[in-house]
Design a protein around this motif. Structure first.
Motif, PDB file in Angstrom:
ATOM      1  N   ALA A  20       0.840  -1.201   0.000  1.00  8.83           N
ATOM      2  CA  ALA A  20       0.000   0.000   0.000  1.00  8.83           C
ATOM      3  C   ALA A  20       0.871   1.247   0.000  1.00  8.83           C
ATOM      4  CB  ALA A  20      -0.906   0.016   1.226  1.00  8.83           C
ATOM      5  N   LEU A  21       0.260   2.368  -0.390  1.00 12.46           N
ATOM      6  CA  LEU A  21       0.917   3.673  -0.329  1.00 12.46           C
ATOM      7  C   LEU A  21       0.096   4.572   0.584  1.00 12.46           C
ATOM      8  CD1 LEU A  21       1.642   4.338  -4.116  1.00 12.46           C
ATOM      9  CD2 LEU A  21       3.186   3.374  -2.437  1.00 12.46           C
ATOM     10  N   SER A  22       0.757   5.266   1.512  1.00  8.70           N
ATOM     11  CA  SER A  22       0.024   6.196   2.375  1.00  8.70           C
ATOM     12  C   SER A  22       0.125   7.632   1.861  1.00  8.70           C
ATOM     13  CB  SER A  22       0.543   6.109   3.814  1.00  8.70           C
ATOM     14  OG  SER A  22       1.905   6.489   3.875  1.00  8.70           O
ATOM     15  N   ALA A  23       0.932   7.854   0.836  1.00  5.83           N
ATOM     16  CA  ALA A  23       1.076   9.182   0.241  1.00  5.83           C
ATOM     17  C   ALA A  23      -0.221   9.557  -0.488  1.00  5.83           C
ATOM     18  CB  ALA A  23       2.247   9.192  -0.733  1.00  5.83           C
ATOM     19  N   SER A  24      -0.414  10.850  -0.684  1.00  3.77           N
ATOM     20  CA  SER A  24      -1.604  11.292  -1.403  1.00  3.77           C
ATOM     21  C   SER A  24      -1.216  12.335  -2.447  1.00  3.77           C
ATOM     22  CB  SER A  24      -2.629  11.885  -0.430  1.00  3.77           C
ATOM     23  OG  SER A  24      -2.071  13.001   0.241  1.00  3.77           O
ATOM     24  N   GLY A  25      -2.157  12.652  -3.306  1.00  2.00           N
ATOM     25  CA  GLY A  25      -1.978  13.692  -4.309  1.00  2.00           C
ATOM     26  C   GLY A  25      -0.840  13.418  -5.270  1.00  2.00           C
ATOM     27  N   GLY A  26      -0.055  14.466  -5.533  1.00  2.00           N
ATOM     28  CA  GLY A  26       1.044  14.376  -6.479  1.00  2.00           C
ATOM     29  C   GLY A  26       2.128  13.402  -6.050  1.00  2.00           C
ATOM     30  N   GLN A  27       2.389  13.326  -4.758  1.00  2.00           N
ATOM     31  CA  GLN A  27       3.398  12.393  -4.259  1.00  2.00           C
ATOM     32  C   GLN A  27       2.980  10.952  -4.535  1.00  2.00           C
ATOM     33  OE1 GLN A  27       6.339  12.978  -3.218  1.00  2.00           O
ATOM     34  NE2 GLN A  27       6.940  11.062  -2.283  1.00  2.00           N
ATOM     35  N   ARG A  28       1.713  10.633  -4.303  1.00  2.00           N
ATOM     36  CA  ARG A  28       1.211   9.285  -4.580  1.00  2.00           C
ATOM     37  C   ARG A  28       1.327   8.957  -6.075  1.00  2.00           C
ATOM     38  NH1 ARG A  28      -2.017   5.474  -2.290  1.00  2.00           N
ATOM     39  NH2 ARG A  28      -3.303   4.243  -3.685  1.00  2.00           N
ATOM     40  N   ARG A  29       0.928   9.895  -6.909  1.00  2.00           N
ATOM     41  CA  ARG A  29       0.992   9.699  -8.355  1.00  2.00           C
ATOM     42  C   ARG A  29       2.441   9.471  -8.795  1.00  2.00           C
ATOM     43  NH1 ARG A  29      -2.197  13.394  -9.518  1.00  2.00           N
ATOM     44  NH2 ARG A  29      -0.715  15.118  -9.547  1.00  2.00           N
ATOM     45  N   ARG A  30       3.368  10.241  -8.258  1.00  2.00           N
ATOM     46  CA  ARG A  30       4.780  10.104  -8.602  1.00  2.00           C
ATOM     47  C   ARG A  30       5.301   8.711  -8.229  1.00  2.00           C
ATOM     48  NH1 ARG A  30       9.158  10.944  -5.190  1.00  2.00           N
ATOM     49  NH2 ARG A  30      11.132  11.025  -6.289  1.00  2.00           N
ATOM     50  N   LEU A  31       4.977   8.238  -7.030  1.00  2.00           N
ATOM     51  CA  LEU A  31       5.436   6.913  -6.602  1.00  2.00           C
ATOM     52  C   LEU A  31       4.847   5.810  -7.484  1.00  2.00           C
ATOM     53  CD1 LEU A  31       5.272   7.379  -2.722  1.00  2.00           C
ATOM     54  CD2 LEU A  31       7.339   7.205  -4.137  1.00  2.00           C
ATOM     55  N   LEU A  32       3.575   5.943  -7.825  1.00  2.00           N
ATOM     56  CA  LEU A  32       2.942   4.952  -8.704  1.00  2.00           C
ATOM     57  C   LEU A  32       3.596   4.953 -10.083  1.00  2.00           C
ATOM     58  CD1 LEU A  32      -0.793   5.508  -7.717  1.00  2.00           C
ATOM     59  CD2 LEU A  32       0.567   3.450  -7.276  1.00  2.00           C
ATOM     60  N   GLU A  33       3.877   6.139 -10.623  1.00  2.00           N
ATOM     61  CA  GLU A  33       4.513   6.239 -11.931  1.00  2.00           C
ATOM     62  C   GLU A  33       5.923   5.654 -11.934  1.00  2.00           C
ATOM     63  OE1 GLU A  33       4.211  10.399 -12.770  1.00  2.00           O
ATOM     64  OE2 GLU A  33       2.148  10.224 -13.504  1.00  2.00           O
ATOM     65  N   LEU A  34       6.608   5.732 -10.800  1.00  2.00           N
ATOM     66  CA  LEU A  34       7.951   5.162 -10.689  1.00  2.00           C
ATOM     67  C   LEU A  34       7.924   3.637 -10.579  1.00  2.00           C
ATOM     68  CD1 LEU A  34       9.626   7.747  -8.286  1.00  2.00           C
ATOM     69  CD2 LEU A  34      10.147   7.377 -10.709  1.00  2.00           C
ATOM     70  N   GLY A  35       6.742   3.051 -10.331  1.00  2.87           N
ATOM     71  CA  GLY A  35       6.619   1.604 -10.273  1.00  2.87           C
ATOM     72  C   GLY A  35       6.323   1.036  -8.902  1.00  2.87           C
ATOM     73  N   PHE A  36       6.144   1.879  -7.902  1.00  2.00           N
ATOM     74  CA  PHE A  36       5.828   1.411  -6.554  1.00  2.00           C
ATOM     75  C   PHE A  36       4.320   1.168  -6.451  1.00  2.00           C
ATOM     76  CE2 PHE A  36       9.787   3.760  -6.189  1.00  2.00           C
ATOM     77  CZ  PHE A  36      10.576   2.865  -5.486  1.00  2.00           C
ATOM     78  N   VAL A  37       3.876   0.105  -7.117  1.00  2.00           N
ATOM     79  CA  VAL A  37       2.458  -0.227  -7.181  1.00  2.00           C
ATOM     80  C   VAL A  37       2.172  -1.432  -6.287  1.00  2.00           C
ATOM     81  CG1 VAL A  37       2.158   0.707  -9.496  1.00  2.00           C
ATOM     82  CG2 VAL A  37       2.789  -1.665  -9.225  1.00  2.00           C
ATOM     83  N   PRO A  38       1.005  -1.472  -5.655  1.00  2.00           N
ATOM     84  CA  PRO A  38       0.654  -2.630  -4.826  1.00  2.00           C
ATOM     85  C   PRO A  38       0.808  -3.935  -5.610  1.00  2.00           C
ATOM     86  CG  PRO A  38      -0.879  -0.861  -4.417  1.00  2.00           C
ATOM     87  CD  PRO A  38      -0.026  -0.433  -5.593  1.00  2.00           C
ATOM     88  N   GLY A  39       1.477  -4.886  -5.007  1.00  2.00           N
ATOM     89  CA  GLY A  39       1.738  -6.172  -5.639  1.00  2.00           C
ATOM     90  C   GLY A  39       3.084  -6.221  -6.342  1.00  2.00           C
ATOM     91  N   GLY A  40       3.684  -5.074  -6.592  1.00  2.00           N
ATOM     92  CA  GLY A  40       4.982  -5.013  -7.265  1.00  2.00           C
ATOM     93  C   GLY A  40       6.119  -5.380  -6.331  1.00  2.00           C
ATOM     94  N   GLU A  41       7.194  -5.903  -6.915  1.00  2.00           N
ATOM     95  CA  GLU A  41       8.362  -6.282  -6.120  1.00  2.00           C
ATOM     96  C   GLU A  41       9.379  -5.153  -6.108  1.00  2.00           C
ATOM     97  OE1 GLU A  41      11.778  -9.447  -6.766  1.00  2.00           O
ATOM     98  OE2 GLU A  41       9.893 -10.416  -6.193  1.00  2.00           O
ATOM     99  N   VAL A  42      10.020  -4.975  -4.960  1.00  2.00           N
ATOM    100  CA  VAL A  42      11.034  -3.942  -4.793  1.00  2.00           C
ATOM    101  C   VAL A  42      12.188  -4.535  -3.988  1.00  2.00           C
ATOM    102  CG1 VAL A  42       9.925  -3.006  -2.725  1.00  2.00           C
ATOM    103  CG2 VAL A  42      11.435  -1.554  -4.065  1.00  2.00           C
ATOM    104  N   ALA A  43      13.405  -4.067  -4.267  1.00  2.00           N
ATOM    105  CA  ALA A  43      14.581  -4.523  -3.527  1.00  2.00           C
ATOM    106  C   ALA A  43      15.429  -3.317  -3.159  1.00  2.00           C
ATOM    107  CB  ALA A  43      15.401  -5.493  -4.372  1.00  2.00           C
ATOM    108  N   ALA A  44      15.947  -3.314  -1.941  1.00  2.00           N
ATOM    109  CA  ALA A  44      16.881  -2.265  -1.519  1.00  2.00           C
ATOM    110  C   ALA A  44      18.249  -2.639  -2.078  1.00  2.00           C
ATOM    111  CB  ALA A  44      16.919  -2.159  -0.006  1.00  2.00           C
ATOM    112  N   VAL A  45      18.818  -1.754  -2.895  1.00  2.00           N
ATOM    113  CA  VAL A  45      20.054  -2.058  -3.610  1.00  2.00           C
ATOM    114  C   VAL A  45      21.283  -1.446  -2.940  1.00  2.00           C
ATOM    115  CG1 VAL A  45      21.252  -1.809  -5.818  1.00  2.00           C
ATOM    116  CG2 VAL A  45      18.804  -2.227  -5.786  1.00  2.00           C
ATOM    117  N   GLN A  46      21.185  -0.165  -2.603  1.00  2.00           N
ATOM    118  CA  GLN A  46      22.361   0.519  -2.078  1.00  2.00           C
ATOM    119  C   GLN A  46      21.941   1.695  -1.214  1.00  2.00           C
ATOM    120  OE1 GLN A  46      24.906   1.960  -5.165  1.00  2.00           O
ATOM    121  NE2 GLN A  46      26.560   2.519  -3.781  1.00  2.00           N
ATOM    122  N   GLU A  47      22.702   1.919  -0.158  1.00  2.00           N
ATOM    123  CA  GLU A  47      22.451   3.040   0.735  1.00  2.00           C
ATOM    124  C   GLU A  47      23.567   4.066   0.535  1.00  2.00           C
ATOM    125  OE1 GLU A  47      20.898   2.661   5.089  1.00  2.00           O
ATOM    126  OE2 GLU A  47      23.084   2.586   5.130  1.00  2.00           O
TER     127      GLU A  47
END
Length: 78
Positions: A20-47
């Motif tokens: 899930a995403l708790s962001a709203s408005g433009g921030q939510r849209r930006r995260l979705l456009e970047l690929g952070f969609v519910p059900g999608g896989e993500v990995a932490a690569v580098q800090e």
């Protein structure tokens, strides 16, 4: 065992599924456009040397997010 947390707490080298995403408005849209969609896989690569931002692999790309933004993305670690 599955653990539910936020993306900012995902350790480098670990994978998770976006729930899930708790962001709203433009921030939510930006995260979705970047690929952070519910059900999608993500990995932490580098800090970064200072710990912020963190690079995440999502949808075939590597995206750097500030921890404050990553904290708005709920994930399930399996």
């Amino acid at each position: 065992m599955e653990e539910v947390t936020t993306l900012d707490r995902l350790a480098v080298g670990r994978r998770a599924a976006v729930t899930a995403l708790s962001a709203s408005g433009g921030q939510r849209r930006r995260l979705l456009e970047l690929g952070f969609v519910p059900g999608g896989e993500v990995a932490a690569v580098q800090e970064s040397p200072w710990g912020d931002p963190v690079a995440y692999a999502v949808c075939g790309a590597v995206i750097a997010l500030r921890r404050v933004d990553a904290g708005q993305i709920a994930v399930r670690i399996s």
